[in-house]
Design a protein around this motif. Sequence first.
Motif, PDB file in Angstrom:
ATOM      1  N   LEU A 242       0.828  -1.204   0.000  1.00 39.44           N
ATOM      2  CA  LEU A 242       0.000   0.000   0.000  1.00 39.44           C
ATOM      3  C   LEU A 242       0.867   1.261   0.000  1.00 39.44           C
ATOM      4  O   LEU A 242       0.559   2.231  -0.696  1.00 39.44           O
ATOM      5  CB  LEU A 242      -0.925  -0.002   1.227  1.00 39.44           C
ATOM      6  CG  LEU A 242      -2.025  -1.063   1.230  1.00 39.44           C
ATOM      7  CD1 LEU A 242      -2.797  -1.018   2.542  1.00 39.44           C
ATOM      8  CD2 LEU A 242      -2.975  -0.865   0.046  1.00 39.44           C
ATOM      9  N   THR A 243       1.953   1.230   0.759  1.00 38.75           N
ATOM     10  CA  THR A 243       2.870   2.371   0.789  1.00 38.75           C
ATOM     11  C   THR A 243       3.519   2.579  -0.565  1.00 38.75           C
ATOM     12  O   THR A 243       3.642   3.714  -1.049  1.00 38.75           O
ATOM     13  CB  THR A 243       3.957   2.158   1.862  1.00 38.75           C
ATOM     14  OG1 THR A 243       3.341   1.973   3.133  1.00 38.75           O
ATOM     15  CG2 THR A 243       4.898   3.355   1.921  1.00 38.75           C
ATOM     16  N   PHE A 244       3.903   1.472  -1.200  1.00 36.45           N
ATOM     17  CA  PHE A 244       4.541   1.584  -2.504  1.00 36.45           C
ATOM     18  C   PHE A 244       3.596   2.170  -3.537  1.00 36.45           C
ATOM     19  O   PHE A 244       3.981   3.037  -4.325  1.00 36.45           O
ATOM     20  CB  PHE A 244       5.022   0.212  -2.982  1.00 36.45           C
ATOM     21  CG  PHE A 244       5.443   0.211  -4.427  1.00 36.45           C
ATOM     22  CD1 PHE A 244       6.648   0.764  -4.817  1.00 36.45           C
ATOM     23  CD2 PHE A 244       4.606  -0.309  -5.408  1.00 36.45           C
ATOM     24  CE1 PHE A 244       7.027   0.787  -6.144  1.00 36.45           C
ATOM     25  CE2 PHE A 244       4.973  -0.290  -6.736  1.00 36.45           C
ATOM     26  CZ  PHE A 244       6.187   0.261  -7.111  1.00 36.45           C
ATOM     27  N   VAL A 245       2.357   1.694  -3.541  1.00 44.62           N
ATOM     28  CA  VAL A 245       1.387   2.204  -4.508  1.00 44.62           C
ATOM     29  C   VAL A 245       1.174   3.697  -4.322  1.00 44.62           C
ATOM     30  O   VAL A 245       1.118   4.472  -5.286  1.00 44.62           O
ATOM     31  CB  VAL A 245       0.050   1.447  -4.388  1.00 44.62           C
ATOM     32  CG1 VAL A 245      -1.019   2.115  -5.232  1.00 44.62           C
ATOM     33  CG2 VAL A 245       0.225  -0.003  -4.812  1.00 44.62           C
ATOM     34  N   ALA A 246       1.068   4.132  -3.051  1.00 48.05           N
ATOM     35  CA  ALA A 246       0.824   5.544  -2.777  1.00 48.05           C
ATOM     36  C   ALA A 246       2.029   6.401  -3.146  1.00 48.05           C
ATOM     37  O   ALA A 246       1.900   7.430  -3.834  1.00 48.05           O
ATOM     38  CB  ALA A 246       0.480   5.727  -1.294  1.00 48.05           C
TER      39      ALA A 246
ATOM     40  N   ALA B  25       2.769  -2.767 -13.277  1.00 52.66           N
ATOM     41  CA  ALA B  25       1.362  -2.372 -13.298  1.00 52.66           C
ATOM     42  C   ALA B  25       1.191  -0.897 -12.951  1.00 52.66           C
ATOM     43  O   ALA B  25       0.519  -0.147 -13.678  1.00 52.66           O
ATOM     44  CB  ALA B  25       0.569  -3.237 -12.319  1.00 52.66           C
ATOM     45  N   VAL B  26       1.818  -0.471 -11.845  1.00 55.24           N
ATOM     46  CA  VAL B  26       1.691   0.931 -11.431  1.00 55.24           C
ATOM     47  C   VAL B  26       2.376   1.846 -12.438  1.00 55.24           C
ATOM     48  O   VAL B  26       1.852   2.908 -12.801  1.00 55.24           O
ATOM     49  CB  VAL B  26       2.291   1.132 -10.024  1.00 55.24           C
ATOM     50  CG1 VAL B  26       2.226   2.607  -9.608  1.00 55.24           C
ATOM     51  CG2 VAL B  26       1.552   0.279  -9.004  1.00 55.24           C
ATOM     52  N   GLY B  27       3.557   1.428 -12.917  1.00 55.53           N
ATOM     53  CA  GLY B  27       4.260   2.223 -13.921  1.00 55.53           C
ATOM     54  C   GLY B  27       3.492   2.310 -15.218  1.00 55.53           C
ATOM     55  O   GLY B  27       3.483   3.359 -15.879  1.00 55.53           O
ATOM     56  N   GLY B  28       2.834   1.212 -15.600  1.00 49.79           N
ATOM     57  CA  GLY B  28       2.045   1.215 -16.830  1.00 49.79           C
ATOM     58  C   GLY B  28       0.868   2.170 -16.747  1.00 49.79           C
ATOM     59  O   GLY B  28       0.556   2.882 -17.714  1.00 49.79           O
ATOM     60  N   ILE B  29       0.222   2.196 -15.583  1.00 46.89           N
ATOM     61  CA  ILE B  29      -0.897   3.123 -15.396  1.00 46.89           C
ATOM     62  C   ILE B  29      -0.410   4.565 -15.455  1.00 46.89           C
ATOM     63  O   ILE B  29      -1.019   5.424 -16.116  1.00 46.89           O
ATOM     64  CB  ILE B  29      -1.601   2.852 -14.056  1.00 46.89           C
ATOM     65  CG1 ILE B  29      -2.264   1.475 -14.083  1.00 46.89           C
ATOM     66  CG2 ILE B  29      -2.633   3.932 -13.754  1.00 46.89           C
ATOM     67  CD1 ILE B  29      -2.837   1.041 -12.747  1.00 46.89           C
ATOM     68  N   ALA B  30       0.721   4.823 -14.781  1.00 42.16           N
ATOM     69  CA  ALA B  30       1.279   6.175 -14.792  1.00 42.16           C
ATOM     70  C   ALA B  30       1.708   6.588 -16.192  1.00 42.16           C
ATOM     71  O   ALA B  30       1.515   7.738 -16.607  1.00 42.16           O
ATOM     72  CB  ALA B  30       2.467   6.257 -13.828  1.00 42.16           C
ATOM     73  N   ALA B  31       2.282   5.649 -16.946  1.00 41.18           N
ATOM     74  CA  ALA B  31       2.723   5.952 -18.308  1.00 41.18           C
ATOM     75  C   ALA B  31       1.532   6.245 -19.209  1.00 41.18           C
ATOM     76  O   ALA B  31       1.573   7.152 -20.050  1.00 41.18           O
ATOM     77  CB  ALA B  31       3.538   4.788 -18.867  1.00 41.18           C
ATOM     78  N   ALA B  32       0.459   5.493 -19.022  1.00 41.39           N
ATOM     79  CA  ALA B  32      -0.732   5.705 -19.844  1.00 41.39           C
ATOM     80  C   ALA B  32      -1.387   7.050 -19.549  1.00 41.39           C
ATOM     81  O   ALA B  32      -1.938   7.698 -20.446  1.00 41.39           O
ATOM     82  CB  ALA B  32      -1.733   4.575 -19.600  1.00 41.39           C
ATOM     83  N   LEU B  33      -1.311   7.483 -18.302  1.00 37.74           N
ATOM     84  CA  LEU B  33      -1.913   8.755 -17.930  1.00 37.74           C
ATOM     85  C   LEU B  33      -1.036   9.942 -18.289  1.00 37.74           C
ATOM     86  O   LEU B  33      -1.534  11.042 -18.546  1.00 37.74           O
ATOM     87  CB  LEU B  33      -2.202   8.774 -16.421  1.00 37.74           C
ATOM     88  CG  LEU B  33      -3.248   7.782 -15.921  1.00 37.74           C
ATOM     89  CD1 LEU B  33      -3.342   7.840 -14.405  1.00 37.74           C
ATOM     90  CD2 LEU B  33      -4.601   8.054 -16.559  1.00 37.74           C
TER      91      LEU B  33
END
Length: 208
Positions: free
Chosen positions: A21-25, A98-106
């Motif tokens: 959770l900390t990493f995602v945030a 997964a988190v990087g992919g979402i950030a890259a897409a946004l």
Amino acid sequence: MKGLLLKDYYLIRDGMVILLLTFVAVGAGLAFLTSPWVLIVVAGATISFQGAMTVQSDRSSQWDRFSATLPLPRSTVVSEKYVLYLLLCALGMALGLAVGGIAAALGRAPDPEELYLYASTAVIVCLMTGSVNLPCTFVLTAEKSLAGIILCDILVSALFAGGIFALRQVMDVKLHMRAVLGMGAALSALCYGISWIIAARQLPMRDV
């Protein structure tokens, strides 16, 4: 080995939830400040570290002594830590992806080349560090373990930097970065395999 992996899962489960959770945030914000794919390296190294720390947890709870009475080879107990480390590496890298992919897409269009470079770097960092840290956590006492792990990380970083510097003397590293990191990832996997084989053979003999 399945039972050993399940035991370690229960051991790190609560801490892993907080860590994830900390990493995602934090990682979501970090992805927009730097390359989103750097999260593959950060998550892989951070989460896989929990695997090495289970060795000291076993020692502090005297599980290592109890495991000597179990009807399974001592080499299996050692090998389980290497398997656990690999699973946590894969989990961390998948989460970073997964988190990087979402950030890259946004933020901007994903760059496959950049993704490959950071993924290769994550493999190098995780496996090269694990090949040194895992045997050290078995050998060192709990008091010296953390300092030993930090020194091992520094040593691995120095070897990585030294290898890049040496390659720069004979080739244009930036021009061949894909090949350099690919070979580095393969070498790291080889070192991890050698560390695994040696530890599974020698550490049980040391414990006797």
